[in-house]
Design a protein around this motif. Sequence first.
Motif, PDB file in Angstrom:
ATOM      1  N   UNK A 110       0.837  -1.196   0.000  1.00  0.00           N
ATOM      2  CA  UNK A 110       0.000   0.000   0.000  1.00  0.00           C
ATOM      3  C   UNK A 110       0.874   1.249   0.000  1.00  0.00           C
ATOM      4  N   UNK A 111       0.608   2.143  -0.916  1.00  0.00           N
ATOM      5  CA  UNK A 111       1.391   3.377  -1.002  1.00  0.00           C
ATOM      6  C   UNK A 111       0.540   4.629  -0.819  1.00  0.00           C
ATOM      7  N   UNK A 112      -0.778   4.479  -0.971  1.00  0.00           N
ATOM      8  CA  UNK A 112      -1.678   5.617  -0.806  1.00  0.00           C
ATOM      9  C   UNK A 112      -2.119   5.684   0.643  1.00  0.00           C
ATOM     10  N   UNK A 113      -1.776   6.783   1.310  1.00  0.00           N
ATOM     11  CA  UNK A 113      -2.126   6.957   2.713  1.00  0.00           C
ATOM     12  C   UNK A 113      -3.422   7.753   2.797  1.00  0.00           C
ATOM     13  N   UNK A 114      -4.418   7.178   3.446  1.00  0.00           N
ATOM     14  CA  UNK A 114      -5.709   7.852   3.556  1.00  0.00           C
ATOM     15  C   UNK A 114      -5.561   9.197   4.246  1.00  0.00           C
TER      16      UNK A 114
END
Length: 368
Positions: free
Chosen positions: A352-356
């Motif tokens: 996972x690279x997209x941080x909420x």
Amino acid sequence: MFLNSVVVLLILLYIPCLFGHLCLWQPMQRGNFSLNPPGSHDCYRKQSPCGGFNSSTSKQRTILEADSMYTVLFQQHLNHYYPGNPGQLDISFAVGLDPPEEDFRRLMVFDDYNPMNHNTQTNFSIRIQLPSEPCEFCVLRVRYLTNNPDEEDKGTTFHQCSDIQLKSTLKKVSRPSLNQIQPIKHENDPHDCCTSPSFRTQFTHRIPDIDYISSGLIYYDKPSQQMRVTLFSMNIRYDMWMNFTSGKQYYYNDNNKTCHLFGLDYWNDWCYGNTFNQSEDFQISNTSCLSGRSRYCNQWKNGDFFFQSTTTGCYPAALYRKSNNENTIYFNPKDGPFSPDIFQPNPICLKSSIVAHEHYRAIRKNKP
């Protein structure tokens, strides 16, 4: 878990721990409304007094009776509890289409509470008494004052407003005001305690009003400042890995093999009582444990929340609410230490690279 009143004003606040957002239940919220995905930017409103949204963004003005008692219902979707200086939530009121901050006056204030799990959806049912003077244009507001330095990007308070009209009523009923605007005083107690620095515990969580039940296992490790929660709900398994050193939290759905990456607030010791800034007042010692699995418990109280820990060992035993019988029961504690593998996220999560959302601390320290 929701209401027990004749007239109800329904407000749903959506407060993810990683965003601190607030959302009013449609159609009352100013502006757009969305609770999906988690951390919806429709809920990220820090600008005083109404999150940067004025009355022109309202979809509806709700008509209520002046000088009447109402139950405000809202949800704290995830929790920002800051042990260094626990925050508050409040409900306030002001007259006008777009009143300035100084015109708002508090109708109710209550302490934030510590669920020891940021991924928490807590429904509140708060009684307030509305002002006696009618007004054609007025505003009801709910705020979350986190006091959390990790939220300091545009302040640490989140705002959400609803436009209302107060109509006069011929029915005058003398009743004491339930509004509590006095500062809450807390005192330390010799029974205040902290759990073992490393332990695991099983739990069950029940919300009778909506026939909800879940169960799982919690690993808590203070030396490494990590937690893991495995949760089973509606035949789905969820895993949460929380690393407070890196400021990252992974939320994995084993049913669809998806993982979401979030930021984290500060580490929070698992303690009970005001000695450790938990905003909990000691109630009684050696009472019967709600779980029935341990014989004796000590008990603390914070507003509608009651906390029990075992008299011996200070292990969590229960977190429950008398207003709706919602409860989390903890049982079968076992001391660590545990293998580091316990706190290793699923390989899918590591992709996972997209941080909420990243907190201020994460932005400063964890950005490459």
